[in-house]
Design an enzyme around this catalytic site. Structure first.
Site, PDB file in Angstrom:
ATOM      1  N   CYS A   1       0.813  -1.219   0.000  1.00  0.00           N
ATOM      2  CA  CYS A   1       0.000   0.000   0.000  1.00  0.00           C
ATOM      3  C   CYS A   1       0.849   1.274   0.000  1.00  0.00           C
ATOM      4  O   CYS A   1       0.317   2.382  -0.065  1.00  0.00           O
ATOM      5  CB  CYS A   1      -0.960  -0.004   1.185  1.00  0.00           C
TER       6      CYS A   1
ATOM      7  N   LYS B   1      -8.757  -0.124  10.423  1.00  0.00           N
ATOM      8  CA  LYS B   1      -8.715  -1.150   9.374  1.00  0.00           C
ATOM      9  C   LYS B   1      -7.853  -2.303   9.860  1.00  0.00           C
ATOM     10  O   LYS B   1      -6.655  -2.148  10.092  1.00  0.00           O
ATOM     11  CB  LYS B   1      -8.152  -0.562   8.084  1.00  0.00           C
TER      12      LYS B   1
ATOM     13  N   ARG C   1      -8.574  -8.838  -3.201  1.00  0.00           N
ATOM     14  CA  ARG C   1      -7.192  -8.825  -3.710  1.00  0.00           C
ATOM     15  C   ARG C   1      -7.092  -9.568  -5.034  1.00  0.00           C
ATOM     16  O   ARG C   1      -6.306  -9.197  -5.904  1.00  0.00           O
ATOM     17  CB  ARG C   1      -6.245  -9.404  -2.666  1.00  0.00           C
TER      18      ARG C   1
ATOM     19  N   LYS D   1     -13.400  -1.283   9.280  1.00  0.00           N
ATOM     20  CA  LYS D   1     -13.300  -2.295   8.230  1.00  0.00           C
ATOM     21  C   LYS D   1     -12.525  -3.495   8.740  1.00  0.00           C
ATOM     22  O   LYS D   1     -11.477  -3.293   9.330  1.00  0.00           O
ATOM     23  CB  LYS D   1     -12.577  -1.666   7.038  1.00  0.00           C
TER      24      LYS D   1
HETATM   25  C1  PBG Z   1      -6.262  -1.941  -0.035  1.00  0.00           C
HETATM   26  C2  PBG Z   1      -7.679  -2.268   0.125  1.00  0.00           C
HETATM   27  C3  PBG Z   1      -8.163  -3.512   0.480  1.00  0.00           C
HETATM   28  C4  PBG Z   1      -9.535  -3.414   0.487  1.00  0.00           C
HETATM   29  C5  PBG Z   1      -9.883  -2.111   0.146  1.00  0.00           C
HETATM   30  N1  PBG Z   1      -8.693  -1.409  -0.065  1.00  0.00           N
HETATM   31  C6  PBG Z   1      -7.492  -4.786   0.727  1.00  0.00           C
HETATM   32  C7  PBG Z   1      -6.330  -4.870   1.593  1.00  0.00           C
HETATM   33  O1  PBG Z   1      -6.110  -4.068   2.513  1.00  0.00           O
HETATM   34  O2  PBG Z   1      -5.570  -5.805   1.342  1.00  0.00           O
HETATM   35  C8  PBG Z   1     -10.420  -4.568   0.838  1.00  0.00           C
HETATM   36  C9  PBG Z   1     -11.773  -4.494   0.379  1.00  0.00           C
HETATM   37  C10 PBG Z   1     -12.511  -5.759   0.449  1.00  0.00           C
HETATM   38  O3  PBG Z   1     -12.009  -6.833   0.846  1.00  0.00           O
HETATM   39  O4  PBG Z   1     -13.673  -5.688   0.077  1.00  0.00           O
HETATM   40  N2  PBG Z   1      -5.851  -0.711   0.357  1.00  0.00           N
HETATM   41 ZN    ZN Z   2      -3.743  -0.633  -0.356  1.00  0.00          ZN
END
Ligand code: PBG
Ligand code: ZN
Length: 276
Positions: free
Chosen positions: A81, A147, A157, A200
């Site tokens: 990220c 998160k 993913r 989340k």
């Molecule tokens: C990455 C991101 C993720 C999701 C939204 N933005 C996945 C992660 O952190 O690996 C997950 C969304 C989902 O699972 O619906 N920044």
């Molecule tokens: Zn990300």
């Protein structure tokens, strides 16, 4: 991921028209660039995929609220990220500058709300400063404030081609057993200028939604994530559960826990069920 597709800009516009006709007030956009690189350059280019998509939507469907994901995992070739140091660790502070730049390009393209999902420390302040400097003081930040490092992100993913090539996201996402840490993370984001705070995942973290709702005065968003959605789809396909009924029960539970906004892949289905 069942029922979720990567769309060209042209097909996206058609999809957004349908979404609007169902009475859904807002969409959240994730971009997948034609080419990934170590810095995720497409994420902060005015001609990037998200910036292009936002302009097309604002042209064709001006009434829908457009929220953009601000993160690098879909844009970097390593899938993290943020950008990496020579040793392969995520470089928090170097990432802040390009996150801020990315958010500014989204606002320039016409995004109504930006939603940083990267979890770098200090990114809300960095993005707020960049937006204000460019004359976008009125563009709110919906921050992924609490998160968790969750197994429920798997289908996303796959769909977004954003699985890290090595390592995982535990150094920047939260540890599932921790509840009080969520309140600290939310407080930091609020202090830095977040306008909406998100929890989340949602379903496995209803207690966190409830605590955040009670502790803060800002709107609370909950992200009903890909794994939470996909397990219902899989079980319904096997004939084990009534998919529509579960979908509405889950959304109701998230609402009951205190979410003011729900981000969900079930939006179109829920709108159709509610209109019956
Ligand atoms: C990455 C991101 C993720 C999701 C939204 N933005 C996945 C992660 O952190 O690996 C997950 C969304 C989902 O699972 O619906 N920044
Ligand atoms: Zn990300």
């Amino acid at each position: 991921m069942p029922g979720v597709f990567q769309l060209s800009v042209e097909n996206l516009v058609k999809e957004v028209k349908e979404v609007e006709s169902l009475g859904i007030p807002a969409i959240l956009l994730f971009g997948i660039p034609a080419k990934k690189d170590p810095l995720g350059k497409d994420a902060y280019s005015d001609r990037g995929i998200i910036q292009t998509a936002v302009r097309a939507i604002k042209d064709a469907v001006p009434g829908i609220l457009v929220i953009t994901d601000v993160c690098f995992c879909e844009y970097t070739d390593h899938g993290h990220c943020g950008i990496l140091t020579k040793d392969g660790d995520v470089d928090n502070d170097a990432t802040l500058a390009i996150l801020a730049q990315s958010a500014a390009t989204h606002a320039r393209a016409g995004a109504d709300v930006v939603a940083p999902s990267d979890m770098m420390d200090g990114r809300v302040a960095a993005i707020r400063e960049a937006l204000d400097k460019e004359g976008f003081a009125g563009v709110p930040i919906m921050s992924y404030a609490a998160k968790y490092a969750s197994g429920f992100y798997g289908p996303f993913r796959d769909a977004a081609e954003s699985t890290p090539k090595s390592g995982d996201r535990r150094s920047y996402q939260m540890d599932p057993p921790n509840a009080r840490e969520a309140l600290r993370e939310v407080a930091l984001d609020v202090q830095e200028g977040a306008d909406i705070v998100m929890v989340k995942p949602a379903l496995a973290y209803l207690d966190i939604i409830c605590r955040v709702r009670e502790a803060f005065d800002l709107p609370v968003a909950a992200y009903n994530v890909s794994g939470e959605y996909s397990i219902v789809k899989a079980a319904a396909k096997l004939g084990w559960v009534d998919g529509d009924r579960l979908t509405m029960e889950i959304l109701t539970a998230i609402k009951r826990a205190g979410a003011d906004l729900i981000l969900t892949y079930s939006a179109k289905e829920a709108a159709r069920i509610l209109a019956r």
